[in-house]
Scaffold this motif. Sequence first.
Motif, PDB file in Angstrom:
ATOM      1  N   LYS A  74       0.835  -1.210   0.000  1.00  0.00           N
ATOM      2  CA  LYS A  74       0.000   0.000   0.000  1.00  0.00           C
ATOM      3  C   LYS A  74       0.867   1.256   0.000  1.00  0.00           C
ATOM      4  CE  LYS A  74      -2.900   0.132   3.344  1.00  0.00           C
ATOM      5  NZ  LYS A  74      -3.878   0.037   4.434  1.00  0.00           N
ATOM      6  N   ALA A  77       2.358   1.779  -3.381  1.00  0.00           N
ATOM      7  CA  ALA A  77       1.348   2.289  -4.314  1.00  0.00           C
ATOM      8  C   ALA A  77       1.134   3.782  -4.103  1.00  0.00           C
ATOM      9  CB  ALA A  77       0.040   1.525  -4.138  1.00  0.00           C
ATOM     10  N   LYS A  78       1.107   4.228  -2.852  1.00  0.00           N
ATOM     11  CA  LYS A  78       0.964   5.668  -2.562  1.00  0.00           C
ATOM     12  C   LYS A  78       2.163   6.438  -3.108  1.00  0.00           C
ATOM     13  CE  LYS A  78      -1.773   5.177   1.641  1.00  0.00           C
ATOM     14  NZ  LYS A  78      -1.773   5.325   3.106  1.00  0.00           N
ATOM     15  N   ALA A  80       3.986   5.608  -5.669  1.00  0.00           N
ATOM     16  CA  ALA A  80       3.881   5.629  -7.127  1.00  0.00           C
ATOM     17  C   ALA A  80       2.886   6.682  -7.605  1.00  0.00           C
ATOM     18  CB  ALA A  80       3.480   4.254  -7.644  1.00  0.00           C
ATOM     19  N   LYS A  81       1.826   6.917  -6.833  1.00  0.00           N
ATOM     20  CA  LYS A  81       0.801   7.894  -7.208  1.00  0.00           C
ATOM     21  C   LYS A  81       1.182   9.324  -6.842  1.00  0.00           C
ATOM     22  CE  LYS A  81      -3.122   4.775  -6.637  1.00  0.00           C
ATOM     23  NZ  LYS A  81      -4.355   4.540  -5.884  1.00  0.00           N
ATOM     24  N   SER A  82       2.220   9.478  -6.041  1.00  0.00           N
ATOM     25  CA  SER A  82       2.570  10.814  -5.548  1.00  0.00           C
ATOM     26  C   SER A  82       3.120  11.700  -6.664  1.00  0.00           C
ATOM     27  CB  SER A  82       3.598  10.697  -4.416  1.00  0.00           C
ATOM     28  OG  SER A  82       4.846  10.296  -4.938  1.00  0.00           O
ATOM     29  N   ASN A  83       3.245  12.977  -6.350  1.00  0.00           N
ATOM     30  CA  ASN A  83       3.748  13.963  -7.315  1.00  0.00           C
ATOM     31  C   ASN A  83       5.267  14.103  -7.259  1.00  0.00           C
ATOM     32  OD1 ASN A  83       1.190  14.576  -8.248  1.00  0.00           O
ATOM     33  ND2 ASN A  83       0.863  16.123  -6.664  1.00  0.00           N
ATOM     34  N   LYS A  89      10.701   8.959  -6.123  1.00  0.00           N
ATOM     35  CA  LYS A  89       9.846   7.776  -5.988  1.00  0.00           C
ATOM     36  C   LYS A  89      10.695   6.521  -5.827  1.00  0.00           C
ATOM     37  CE  LYS A  89       5.882   9.434  -8.634  1.00  0.00           C
ATOM     38  NZ  LYS A  89       5.047   9.219  -9.830  1.00  0.00           N
ATOM     39  N   THR A  93      10.701   4.185  -2.568  1.00  0.00           N
ATOM     40  CA  THR A  93      10.337   2.777  -2.724  1.00  0.00           C
ATOM     41  C   THR A  93      11.427   1.878  -2.159  1.00  0.00           C
ATOM     42  OG1 THR A  93       9.005   3.255  -4.680  1.00  0.00           O
ATOM     43  CG2 THR A  93       9.748   0.979  -4.400  1.00  0.00           C
TER      44      THR A  93
END
Length: 116
Positions: A74, A77-78, A80-83, A89, A93
């Motif tokens: 989770k 995934a957050k 990866a979606k961040s700006n 990233k 990760t």
Amino acid sequence: MDGDAMKGKILLVTGLAAGYVLGSRAGRERYEQIKTAWLKLYETEPVQKQVRNAQGFAKARVSAVPSTLFSGAKTIAKIAKSNRSAGQKLDATIDEVDDVKGDLGDIADGRSSKKR
């Protein structure tokens, strides 16, 4: 091929066959002796006590693994979606994977992992 060469080959094949039969019979008997001794040892109370301890330890730890992995997934995934930039990233990760790896190590060692 002359008769002596043929006779030599027949003797060689016969010798190999006899050796195989005798060797496999002796090998099987020795295997059965080792297997019987192992089973006798395995069934002793001290060994069975340690088997039960190991099983209990594993069962107690394994239930924490899925939630640790899910929580880490989770978070990734957050990320990866961040700006954030691609490099940020990637760094985040890698940090999260290291955290999850540490938590799994803690679980395996019987220590409490951090709450995720």
